[in-house]
Design a protein around this motif. Sequence first.
Motif, PDB file in Angstrom:
ATOM      1  N   GLN A 124       0.688  -1.249   0.153  1.00  0.00           N
ATOM      2  CA  GLN A 124       0.043   0.143  -0.010  1.00  0.00           C
ATOM      3  C   GLN A 124       0.897   1.310  -0.155  1.00  0.00           C
ATOM      4  N   LEU A 125       1.960   1.112   0.646  1.00  0.00           N
ATOM      5  CA  LEU A 125       2.828   2.120   0.689  1.00  0.00           C
ATOM      6  C   LEU A 125       3.528   2.397  -0.444  1.00  0.00           C
ATOM      7  N   ALA A 126       3.952   1.414  -1.249  1.00  0.00           N
ATOM      8  CA  ALA A 126       4.672   1.659  -2.399  1.00  0.00           C
ATOM      9  C   ALA A 126       3.725   1.989  -3.625  1.00  0.00           C
ATOM     10  N   VAL A 127       2.478   1.678  -3.310  1.00  0.00           N
ATOM     11  CA  VAL A 127       1.430   2.189  -4.438  1.00  0.00           C
ATOM     12  C   VAL A 127       1.370   3.922  -4.216  1.00  0.00           C
ATOM     13  N   LEU A 128       1.396   4.233  -2.933  1.00  0.00           N
ATOM     14  CA  LEU A 128       1.257   5.622  -2.906  1.00  0.00           C
ATOM     15  C   LEU A 128       2.325   6.177  -3.344  1.00  0.00           C
ATOM     16  N   VAL A 129       3.541   5.811  -3.085  1.00  0.00           N
ATOM     17  CA  VAL A 129       4.685   6.437  -3.509  1.00  0.00           C
ATOM     18  C   VAL A 129       4.862   6.245  -5.233  1.00  0.00           C
ATOM     19  N   GLU A 130       4.725   5.376  -5.523  1.00  0.00           N
ATOM     20  CA  GLU A 130       4.703   5.089  -7.102  1.00  0.00           C
ATOM     21  C   GLU A 130       3.783   5.967  -7.809  1.00  0.00           C
ATOM     22  N   THR A 131       2.525   6.476  -7.267  1.00  0.00           N
ATOM     23  CA  THR A 131       1.655   7.321  -7.579  1.00  0.00           C
ATOM     24  C   THR A 131       1.987   8.555  -7.797  1.00  0.00           C
TER      25      THR A 131
END
Length: 600
Positions: A371-378
Amino acid sequence: MNPANIRNVAIIAHVDHGKTTLVDAMLWQSGLFRDNQAVHERVMDSMDLEREKGITIMAKNTAVSYGDLKINIVDTPGHADFGGEVERTLTMVDGVILLVDSSEGPLPQTRFVLQKALGRGLPIIAVINKIDRPDRRPQAVLEELYSLFIDLDAEEEQLDFPVLYTNAKAGRAWSTLEEADGADSGSLEPLFQAIVKHIPAPTGAAEAPARFLVTNLDWSDYVGRLLIGPLRQGTLSAGQEVALLKDGQVVKKSPLKLLYTYQGLQRVEVDKVYAGDIVALAGLEDAYIGDTVSDPENPEALPTVVVDEPTLSMEFSVNSSPLAGKEGKLLTSRQIKDRLEKEALYNVSIRVSPVPSQADSYQVSARGELQLAVLVETMRREGFELTLGPPRIIVSEVDGKQHEPLELAVIDAPEEFVGVITEKLSSRRGQVVKLANHGSGRVRLEIKVPTRGLIGYRSQFLTDTRGTGLLNTLVIGTTPWLGPIKGRPNGSLVSDRSGGAVTYALYHLEPRGTIFASPNDPVYPGLIIGENSRGEDLYVNPCKEKKLTNIRASGTDEALRLTPPRRFSLEEAIEYIREDEMLEVTPKSIRLRKKPADKK
């Protein structure tokens, strides 16, 4: 529309069991698309990241017509990190379709979503999908499903659920296994009939005062913030004045600008919406998820949306490296703060708070690393540059003692790797609770392990099982602090100067460990350019060039051949870094670096 002609249903399952594919087939067979219309596979996965990763990240709703009925369908994520989306979605519907793979059976997220559905008293239609798999075991899977219901303390009437067998990819459903085995054609008609028969119509009365629960937010460039959710009772009309309630109190009265209902994948503007439907409202810019929109003459709040607490946190701050500002356009602390606060509004399982000890840093708490990685990638795709700290677990206090999150790791792997898996997880404070061999050469392991023990383990697991193992996890509660856990055993190769990496230097550093950099990559003091083969950090010069002389000998000027460098995905980099390390994330690059001395 009469509430009796509406059905609100969510499709829930473990990741990759076929939810979005089934929704695709339902949309096609409802006559939503023309026969010659070009439509993406997994049409509900509209985000770029969802298409790239092949998973659903955000819950989305659509609607299909079946005879005189309108069926509102909500497609939910299957990954445990996005459980907040599932919890939010279940407040919108009156029943669920539980999808289970005919070979894999119930997995951790199956347990999670089923527990939430049973807790809300929702009726369930069980669907055993991928019935065409050669390694299917539908009878055993159905028995496992009954055992799971019993294990979750389902009521007696909840155990009497209908069962269907589907091939979602082919768009076929059958009521019995015998029909599925003997048929080479079919449709989803049995599934539509089961929804009509077993999912109750909404109970709200159209003549009662209006009550609407905000369960999702969207944005329109034309009308601003859109509030999405179920109209529990009453009716709403465009231009009608309504009251906005937060924590049970009226905070604002305002007229509604526009009203929308769902038809297929489109929002359709209407003049009036009726009890039981899932609708979208415009005109209340101050509303957030969990608020109630009510009749102003008789205001009353609905139960708010409650989700499980986060388990991991990371620090987000401005990019402070010497290369800051070269790739991104959103660099300041204010821009990062505004973006994170916006995310917290739309994502009910994200928490954002300032870091007291460090100016311009924000602690972001979430369900897991993905979930954190998806936020950072976005954010990096939007043009942000960030510095990220290592993931840390969120510790709670129970009866004066420290408790940490505990997860159930469910592993499916070939028999020969059981030894190395149990050895590695035992060293990470894991405890085997179940081991089952289905006779196919693969073993199903269930291991309780603290969340700390799983940070950085996924890449190690893939290496240990040579890419053949499956690892799924689910937070199951907390446990008293289990003591120290060994981290990454290897140190880092750290650049001691600025410049560009050169082939000659990298070639002579290869015996020291694994290299992350390529020739001509920019480097600076503190940048991690590789992994040391030993436990300590080693400061090296990746810019050292070969000294030139006027002496030439045969073979000395042959081209140096470098081993391809190790490249990290964002998720791998987040797992990899240690407590004294950071990530520099820009639109084009992911760099590992040591923390400055004053930030340790």
